[in-house]
Design a protein around this motif. Structure first.
Motif, PDB file in Angstrom:
ATOM      1  N   SER A  35       9.186  40.294  38.848  1.00 51.60           N
ATOM      2  CA  SER A  35      10.341  41.149  39.180  1.00 51.60           C
ATOM      3  C   SER A  35      11.564  40.763  38.364  1.00 51.60           C
ATOM      4  O   SER A  35      12.243  41.632  37.796  1.00 51.60           O
ATOM      5  CB  SER A  35      10.671  41.054  40.668  1.00 51.60           C
ATOM      6  OG  SER A  35       9.646  41.639  41.424  1.00 51.60           O
ATOM      7  N   ASN A  36      11.857  39.474  38.311  1.00 54.70           N
ATOM      8  CA  ASN A  36      13.010  39.012  37.529  1.00 54.70           C
ATOM      9  C   ASN A  36      12.822  39.301  36.046  1.00 54.70           C
ATOM     10  O   ASN A  36      13.765  39.697  35.357  1.00 54.70           O
ATOM     11  CB  ASN A  36      13.238  37.513  37.749  1.00 54.70           C
ATOM     12  CG  ASN A  36      13.730  37.212  39.144  1.00 54.70           C
ATOM     13  OD1 ASN A  36      14.380  38.029  39.787  1.00 54.70           O
ATOM     14  ND2 ASN A  36      13.405  36.033  39.635  1.00 54.70           N
ATOM     15  N   SER A  37      11.616  39.117  35.564  1.00 55.05           N
ATOM     16  CA  SER A  37      11.328  39.365  34.146  1.00 55.05           C
ATOM     17  C   SER A  37      11.467  40.847  33.805  1.00 55.05           C
ATOM     18  O   SER A  37      11.979  41.201  32.734  1.00 55.05           O
ATOM     19  CB  SER A  37       9.928  38.871  33.804  1.00 55.05           C
ATOM     20  OG  SER A  37       9.832  37.469  33.998  1.00 55.05           O
ATOM     21  N   LEU A  38      11.014  41.708  34.708  1.00 56.77           N
ATOM     22  CA  LEU A  38      11.141  43.147  34.481  1.00 56.77           C
ATOM     23  C   LEU A  38      12.606  43.563  34.413  1.00 56.77           C
ATOM     24  O   LEU A  38      12.991  44.387  33.579  1.00 56.77           O
ATOM     25  CB  LEU A  38      10.405  43.933  35.563  1.00 56.77           C
ATOM     26  CG  LEU A  38       8.886  43.849  35.518  1.00 56.77           C
ATOM     27  CD1 LEU A  38       8.275  44.449  36.789  1.00 56.77           C
ATOM     28  CD2 LEU A  38       8.334  44.531  34.274  1.00 56.77           C
ATOM     29  N   LYS A  39      13.440  42.972  35.261  1.00 56.12           N
ATOM     30  CA  LYS A  39      14.871  43.276  35.234  1.00 56.12           C
ATOM     31  C   LYS A  39      15.479  42.857  33.898  1.00 56.12           C
ATOM     32  O   LYS A  39      16.306  43.575  33.325  1.00 56.12           O
ATOM     33  CB  LYS A  39      15.590  42.575  36.390  1.00 56.12           C
ATOM     34  CG  LYS A  39      15.310  43.201  37.727  1.00 56.12           C
ATOM     35  CD  LYS A  39      15.982  42.433  38.851  1.00 56.12           C
ATOM     36  CE  LYS A  39      15.516  42.971  40.188  1.00 56.12           C
ATOM     37  NZ  LYS A  39      15.908  42.098  41.301  1.00 56.12           N
ATOM     38  N   GLU A  40      15.061  41.698  33.415  1.00 59.85           N
ATOM     39  CA  GLU A  40      15.581  41.233  32.127  1.00 59.85           C
ATOM     40  C   GLU A  40      15.136  42.158  30.993  1.00 59.85           C
ATOM     41  O   GLU A  40      15.932  42.522  30.123  1.00 59.85           O
ATOM     42  CB  GLU A  40      15.136  39.802  31.844  1.00 59.85           C
ATOM     43  CG  GLU A  40      15.796  39.230  30.608  1.00 59.85           C
ATOM     44  CD  GLU A  40      15.636  37.732  30.454  1.00 59.85           C
ATOM     45  OE1 GLU A  40      15.819  37.266  29.317  1.00 59.85           O
ATOM     46  OE2 GLU A  40      15.341  37.040  31.446  1.00 59.85           O
ATOM     47  N   LEU A  41      13.882  42.555  31.000  1.00 62.64           N
ATOM     48  CA  LEU A  41      13.382  43.469  29.968  1.00 62.64           C
ATOM     49  C   LEU A  41      14.081  44.825  30.029  1.00 62.64           C
ATOM     50  O   LEU A  41      14.351  45.433  28.988  1.00 62.64           O
ATOM     51  CB  LEU A  41      11.864  43.642  30.094  1.00 62.64           C
ATOM     52  CG  LEU A  41      11.030  42.452  29.620  1.00 62.64           C
ATOM     53  CD1 LEU A  41       9.603  42.559  30.138  1.00 62.64           C
ATOM     54  CD2 LEU A  41      11.077  42.325  28.109  1.00 62.64           C
TER      55      LEU A  41
END
Length: 180
Positions: free
Chosen positions: A58-64
């Motif tokens: 989830s955090n990685s998707l937000k960053e992407l």
């Protein structure tokens, strides 16, 4: 999703390279997986395929999404959010360069400009003043060049990059790295 050995190697390597570029490993792996799979995937599938925590995904998707490297995609009959990335490596290159310029280069140019505009700038040694000015001029020139390059069509940009140091021959200049 079960990754083939080649896809797994690609995703793992992209994660390693991401850490060298200052990007979280999982962020880079998720992007690599979306790129290599060529299809939209939900967070649960990404977590399962990469064997990472759902919260990390989830955090990685937000960053992407913040980097504009992925977008939401709707899958018929599935209410979950799915994500996809461009399959065009040139488009990804343009996005990454533009975002790095916005996040890293422009703030540095602003600070250098503020330093030069400061009343205290005259208190700096002539050497320090000149080096700050030179750094600003270099970064400003590089920024202008980058913007121009990103405006080129993909085929033209590809040709320019392939020319490499050969452009010196076109300009009638000497060896690379010299100031002639």
């Amino acid at each position: 999703m079960e990754l083939t050995p080649v896809s797994q190697r690609f995703v793992l390597h992209w994660g390693e390279m991401g850490t060298r570029w200052g990007v979280n490993r999982t962020v880079a792996q998720i992007h690599a997986l979306l790129y290599i799979s060529g299809r939209a995937m939900c967070a649960e599938e990404l977590a399962e395929t990469l064997n990472v925590a759902r919260s990390n995904v989830s955090n990685s998707l937000k960053e992407l999404q913040g980097w504009k490297l992925i977008r939401n995609a709707h899958v018929l009959g599935d209410r979950r959010d799915h994500f996809e990335t461009s399959g065009d490596v040139w488009e990804l290159f343009r996005i990454i360069v533009a975002e790095r310029q916005r996040r890293e280069i422009e703030p540095t140019l602003q600070v250098l400009r503020e330093c030069m505009d400061s009343p205290d700038f005259s208190l700096e040694s002539p050497l320090a003043q000149q080096r700050i000015k030179n750094t600003w001029q270099f970064m400003d020139t590089l920024t202008a060049w980058t913007r121009e390059m990103l405006r080129l069509s993909t085929s033209t940009l590809s040709k320019v990059l392939k020319m490499g140091a050969g452009i010196q021959k076109l300009l009638g200049r000497g060896k690379p790295g010299t100031d002639d």
